[in-house]
Structure formats: structure tokens, C-alpha cells
Design an enzyme around this catalytic site. Structure first.
Site, PDB file in Angstrom:
ATOM      1  N   CYS A  29       3.539 -11.253  19.875  1.00  0.00           N
ATOM      2  CA  CYS A  29       2.549 -10.730  18.927  1.00  0.00           C
ATOM      3  C   CYS A  29       2.890 -11.282  17.559  1.00  0.00           C
ATOM      4  O   CYS A  29       3.986 -11.024  17.042  1.00  0.00           O
ATOM      5  CB  CYS A  29       2.554  -9.202  18.873  1.00  0.00           C
ATOM      6  SG  CYS A  29       1.481  -8.600  17.538  1.00  0.00           S
ATOM      7  N   HIS A  72       3.770   1.644   2.483  1.00  0.00           N
ATOM      8  CA  HIS A  72       5.021   0.971   2.127  1.00  0.00           C
ATOM      9  C   HIS A  72       5.775   1.789   1.071  1.00  0.00           C
ATOM     10  O   HIS A  72       6.993   1.891   1.077  1.00  0.00           O
ATOM     11  CB  HIS A  72       4.766  -0.392   1.483  1.00  0.00           C
ATOM     12  CG  HIS A  72       4.059  -1.405   2.336  1.00  0.00           C
ATOM     13  ND1 HIS A  72       2.816  -1.890   2.031  1.00  0.00           N
ATOM     14  CD2 HIS A  72       4.445  -2.041   3.460  1.00  0.00           C
ATOM     15  CE1 HIS A  72       2.456  -2.791   2.936  1.00  0.00           C
ATOM     16  NE2 HIS A  72       3.431  -2.899   3.829  1.00  0.00           N
ATOM     17  N   HIS A 105      -0.846  -3.484  17.220  1.00  0.00           N
ATOM     18  CA  HIS A 105      -1.989  -4.223  16.663  1.00  0.00           C
ATOM     19  C   HIS A 105      -3.205  -4.220  17.577  1.00  0.00           C
ATOM     20  O   HIS A 105      -4.273  -4.651  17.161  1.00  0.00           O
ATOM     21  CB  HIS A 105      -1.566  -5.658  16.336  1.00  0.00           C
ATOM     22  CG  HIS A 105      -0.542  -5.715  15.237  1.00  0.00           C
ATOM     23  ND1 HIS A 105       0.814  -5.721  15.491  1.00  0.00           N
ATOM     24  CD2 HIS A 105      -0.689  -5.718  13.900  1.00  0.00           C
ATOM     25  CE1 HIS A 105       1.459  -5.739  14.339  1.00  0.00           C
ATOM     26  NE2 HIS A 105       0.583  -5.734  13.360  1.00  0.00           N
ATOM     27  N   HIS A 137       0.849  -1.193   0.000  1.00  0.00           N
ATOM     28  CA  HIS A 137       0.000   0.000   0.000  1.00  0.00           C
ATOM     29  C   HIS A 137       0.887   1.248   0.000  1.00  0.00           C
ATOM     30  O   HIS A 137       2.117   1.154   0.057  1.00  0.00           O
ATOM     31  CB  HIS A 137      -0.980  -0.024   1.176  1.00  0.00           C
ATOM     32  CG  HIS A 137      -0.330  -0.144   2.528  1.00  0.00           C
ATOM     33  ND1 HIS A 137       0.519   0.818   3.029  1.00  0.00           N
ATOM     34  CD2 HIS A 137      -0.404  -1.127   3.477  1.00  0.00           C
ATOM     35  CE1 HIS A 137       0.935   0.450   4.225  1.00  0.00           C
ATOM     36  NE2 HIS A 137       0.409  -0.733   4.526  1.00  0.00           N
ATOM     37  N   CYS A 150      -0.797  -5.851  22.283  1.00  0.00           N
ATOM     38  CA  CYS A 150       0.219  -5.264  21.407  1.00  0.00           C
ATOM     39  C   CYS A 150      -0.074  -3.785  21.174  1.00  0.00           C
ATOM     40  O   CYS A 150      -1.181  -3.422  20.805  1.00  0.00           O
ATOM     41  CB  CYS A 150       0.259  -5.991  20.071  1.00  0.00           C
ATOM     42  SG  CYS A 150       1.281  -5.110  18.890  1.00  0.00           S
ATOM     43  N   CYS A 155       3.491  -8.467  14.913  1.00  0.00           N
ATOM     44  CA  CYS A 155       4.823  -7.846  14.963  1.00  0.00           C
ATOM     45  C   CYS A 155       5.922  -8.885  14.795  1.00  0.00           C
ATOM     46  O   CYS A 155       7.066  -8.534  14.543  1.00  0.00           O
ATOM     47  CB  CYS A 155       5.067  -7.167  16.302  1.00  0.00           C
ATOM     48  SG  CYS A 155       3.972  -5.819  16.695  1.00  0.00           S
TER      49      CYS A 155
HETATM   50 ZN   LIG Z   1       1.816  -6.379  17.209  1.00  0.00          ZN
END
Ligand SMILES: [Zn+2]
Length: 493
Positions: A126, A21, A146, A18, A143, A129
Site C-alpha cells: 500500500c 496530527h 486506505h 491537520h 488496505c 501506508c
Molecule cells: Zn494503506
């Protein structure tokens, strides 16, 4: 050695690329092209990170083997970067054979330094991650990125003695004030190291999608440990060793810990020279919203490049957002900048100058006259651009270049060039304007390469962009210019 080595973060291939990035990759491309303009030998590395639990799970959800899955998604990254005209030298994949080989060499050397031992890991993981958090870091066991509950993991594991490198790291940051940029992020990293470092778990036993750990085949290497080594894999051959150490590692603010702390400790353990700079930048939002899959296709670099073209996207990102800070990719702001800056200031200037040359001098570059304010400003702009780019201030560089272009437009209007009857006087002024356009084509090349090439074509020059050519008066009298299409058609809102 006059070389420049720039790397980007390698993205996880659990989902399609996307604009978030893309932003960092555009920055890397600008740095790579600018250093080529400066005459350096350049290596620009980007790629994808393909191991780990998250990817194994995504593959399974899509009824594919991990390898089939990563082959497909990594290709989408390649296609996206090509659509944005990113001229990378290698697209590395952590499933590449030479990468696996380099990772094994690293593990061997780290073991020889006495920095690997077996233990038991209990901690909070996580998957998003692909990392562990300690209970002191995340007392609520959620997290921070997230916002999902962390998974409790307890298993046999191998550890890297990161704790041994605390003093080394603090010394490194102190001796090299530019090792971590910008300064706010540096302070954050220094504080984390000062709090004390725990040894790092570098293998997982309950997973098989990874590089087998050479000291114990029932484990695979922790995905982050393997991924960081990509920066060395890419130059780990006789013909490319000259590029090490890396001049800049670019990465987002969620990756600071790995690049500013773990990576230098790993390199020290192996006995490899430190990179020169780790630049930690902010995140993008899209039209004011957090970038996530739920926004659908509109955040795809391919869709955006198709809609606006590569150069307007590149230009917008770098002019709008001071590098390092968080920013918003606003389509409305992009259209405004496209119309008022790219079309009105740059496109219009090039068109007027080429048309006036055609009309008054049969398209041939006239005689050079005396230097004046425009030539003086051109040379000042070169120095300012260089200084700004040395400091990663892309928006400042573009502000300076566009101020210069604005002054060139003013030069036409203030002097009422269209009404000058004295052919010699007119010729001298037209020469200065043509020279101003030539200067801007070189200065803008790192940002909007396709446009710079079109300008060069209209000036009847070879498509080469060298800093050494930024000397006033190099444009040869009699060069045949060639009117081309309008550079930017205005976008209707
Ligand atoms: Zn995470």
C-alpha cells in the site's frame, strides 16, 4: 540522570498538517513541559518523514522535485506547531544530513549482527501506508486503512531478520509490563508477535527517493526503516546521548506494529538500550466526520489556532478525550468548555481575586493566616495531578485541577468575602485565594502555558513554574499584584 525524552510520530509530508496530527504533538508538549516543572532535563523531538513512493508521487503531481516539495510542506508543519505554542527542542527531517549518517551506521551494525540478507520480495504493497501486507493479513487485497486495492510488487530486496526476535520481543513485553500502553493495544501487539514474525523487506529497487542502501547502491532503504531511526539520530551526538533511552514514543494506532515490534528488534540488533514506553493512542474525528483532505481548511491547526487561540485548543483536546481512546474534535464542545470552564471557572476566579486584592489591599498580597480547607485541597490536588500525569491521564488531571478552581470560587461565595468587614480575617482569606491561583498557574502550565504566564504576571511573580514551589505559603506578603486583561472572552455561539 534526571532526564526525560519524548518523541512524536514524524508525519508524512505528502499533505498539509491537520488537527489529527496536532493532537499527539500537543500531548508531547504537555509531557515535556510537565517534566520540566518536575525539574528534569527535557528533550522533545518532533519532525517530518520525507522519503518514499507516496511523497515522490505527490511531488510529481505538484510539478515539483521531491526536495522542493518536502521543503515546502515540512515548513507548514513547523509553522503549525509554533502556532500551538509547542516548545520542541528539535524538528527533525529525515532528509537531514545527520539522519542519513545515523541510518548508515544502523545498517552497518545490523549487517554485522548477521541480520541482513538478500532475497526476492513478492507481496502486496500500500503506497498510502508505505508498507507490505501479506496475503494472510489481507486476503481481499485491500488496505484496511486506505480502503484501496493493494499493489502487487515483486522485486529483489534486502531483508531484516525480524523472525529471529520473536522470543526476545515476547520477553521484553513480559519483563516490562509498561513497554506498550495502553493495555488493550499491548495485547493486540503480543498476539501479533505470537502468531509469528516474517522477515522484513527493508529496501526498494524501483524507487530513487530514499536513502541509498549502503550495501547495494541500486536500492534505497525502505522509508519506514529509515524513519524509525530518527528517534536515535536526534540524540546521536556527545552532548545529547544522555537522553537515550527515550522515555516515551507517542504514536497513533496505525503505527503500533512499527514501534512496538520492528523498532525494538532493530535496536536489539544494533545493541542499543530499549525505550521505556511506547504509547499508542486513538484517532480524532472532526465535528463527527473522519478527518480527510475533503474537509478543506477548517481542520488546519493554523486556522483553528487563529479562530480559538492555542490554549483553548490544547485544553479542549486534553480535557475532552481520555488519552489512548478515539475522540472527536467538536467545535461546539470546544466553545462550551471554553465558556464554562476557561472563562467562567478559571478566568472569573483570577479576575475576582485580583480585583478584590486591589480594592481592599491596594493590590498588595496580605498576611497569611491559618491553613484551612482550601489549602488542604490545594495540596491534595497537587498529588492527584502528579499521579494522573504519571499515568497519561490528562483529562483526570484537568478534572482535579478544575474541581479545585470551582471550590475556590465557592470559597468566595460561601464566605461572602465581599462583605467581610474584619480586615485581618479578609486578608487571611484573600491570601489563601491568591495562593490557590498561584498553585493553579503551576499545575496548568503544561496544558495552557500562555494563560499560566498571564496569571503569574497578574500575581506579580516571575514566570517560572517549578513543582518545588507547590508548597502552601510561599507567596510573599506585600507582593504587588497587577490586574491584567480578562483571560478568556466568552465566545458567542
Ligand atoms: Zn494503506
Amino acid at each position: 540522570m534526571n532526564k526525560f525524552y519524548v518523541t512524536t510520530a514524524i508525519d508524512y509530508v505528502n499533505a498539509a498538517p491537520h488537527i489529527g496530527h496536532a493532537y499527539q504533538k500537543i500531548v508531547a508538549d504537555v509531557l515535556a513541559r510537565w517534566n520540566k516543572v518536575l525539574g528534569k532535563k527535557v528533550f522533545f523531538l518532533t519532525g517530518t518523514d520525507e522519503h518514499g513512493k507516496k511523497i515522490a508521487e505527490s511531488a510529481q503531481k505538484n510539478n515539483k522535485t521531491p526536495k522542493e516539495f518536502v521543503d515546502e510542506i515540512s515548513q507548514k508543519f513547523v509553522t503549525s506547531w509554533q502556532a500551538l505554542n509547542l516548545d520542541f527542542d528539535r524538528f527533525i527531517r529525515t532528509t537531514d544530513e545527520d539522519h542519513k549518517k545515523t541510518v548508515l551506521e544502523f545498517v552497518k551494525k545490523i549487517e554485522e549482527s548477521g541480520d541482513i540478507y538478500k532475497g526476492k520480495y513478492s507481496g502486496w504493497y500500500c503506497v498510502g501506508c508505505e508498507r507490505y501486507y501479506t496475503e494472510t493479513e489481507m486476503p481481499d487485497k485491500v488496505c484496511p486503512f486506505h480502503k484501496k486495492p493493494l499493489e502487487e510488487v515483486s522485486e529483489d530486496a534486502y531483508f531484516f531478520r525480524l523472525s529471529k526476535y520473536q522470543d526476545f520481543l515476547l520477553g521484553l513485553y513480559e519483563k516490562n509490563p509498561e513497554f506498550i500502553l495502553p493495555v488493550e493495544r499491548k495485547n493486540e501487539m503480543v498476539n501479533r508477535v505470537k502468531e509469528g514474525l516474517q522477515d522484513l523487506c527493508i529496501t526498494r529497487a524501483s524507487l530513487d527517493w530514499g536513502i541509498p542502501f549502503p550495501l547495494d547502491k541500486s536500492h534505497v532503504i525502505y522509508v519506514w526503516f529509515d524513519a524509525l531511526i530518527n528517534y536515535y539520530t536526534a540524540i546521536n551526538s556527545d552532548d545529547k546521548k544522555i537522553f537515550w533511552p527515550a522515555d516515551v514514543h507517542l504514536l497513533g494506532k496505525d503505527n503500533g506494529w512499527f514501534h512496538a515490534i520492528i523498532w525494538p528488534a532493530m535496536l536489539k540488533s544494533v545493541g542499543i538500550e530499549m525505550p521505556k514506553n511506547v504509547f499508542i493512542h486513538g484517532f480524532l474525528t472532526f465535528n463527527g466526520n473522519k478527518i480527510s483532505k475533503s474537509l478543506g481548511n477548517v481542520i488546519s491547526p493554523l486556522v483553528l489556532a487563529d479562530k480559538y487561540g492555542a490554549d483553548p485548543i490544547r485544553y479542549y483536546c486534553l480535557r475532552q478525550i481520555p488519552f489512548g481512546e478515539d475522540g472527536d474534535f467538536s467545535e461546539e464542545a470546544l466553545v462550551n468548555r471554553h465558556n464554562s470552564e476557561l472563562a467562567d471557572t478559571l478566568g472569573n476566579l483570577v479576575n475576582r481575586v485580583i480585583v478584590l486584592t486591589e480594592k481592599n489591599f491596594d493590590g498588595l498580597v496580605p498576611q497569611k493566616g491559618e491553613d484551612d480547607n482550601l489549602s488542604k485541597l490545594a495540596l491534595e490536588t497537587v498529588e492527584k495531578t502528579r499521579k494522573a500525569l504519571d499515568n497519561f491521564q490528562f483529562n483526570v488531571a484537568l478534572n482535579d485541577i478544575f474541581y479545585f478552581l470551582g471550590e475556590a470560587n465557592k470559597y468566595i461565595n460561601d464566605n461572602e468575602i465581599w462583605a467581610i468587614k474584619d480586615k485581618e480575617k479578609l486578608g487571611n482569606m484573600m491570601y489563601n485565594l491568591l495562593e490557590a491561583i498561584r498553585f493553579s498557574s503551576i499545575l496548568l502550565y503544561p496544558f495552557i502555558p500562555e494563560t499560566s504566564e498571564k496569571i503569574t504576571e497578574q500575581l506579580g511573580l516571575e514566570k517560572k513554574f517549578c513543582f518545588d514551589d507547590l508548597k502552601w505559603g510561599l507567596l510573599k506578603t506585600g507582593t504587588k499584584t497587577k490586574r491584567g486583561k480578562v483571560l478568556f472572552q466568552k465566545i458567542k455561539c
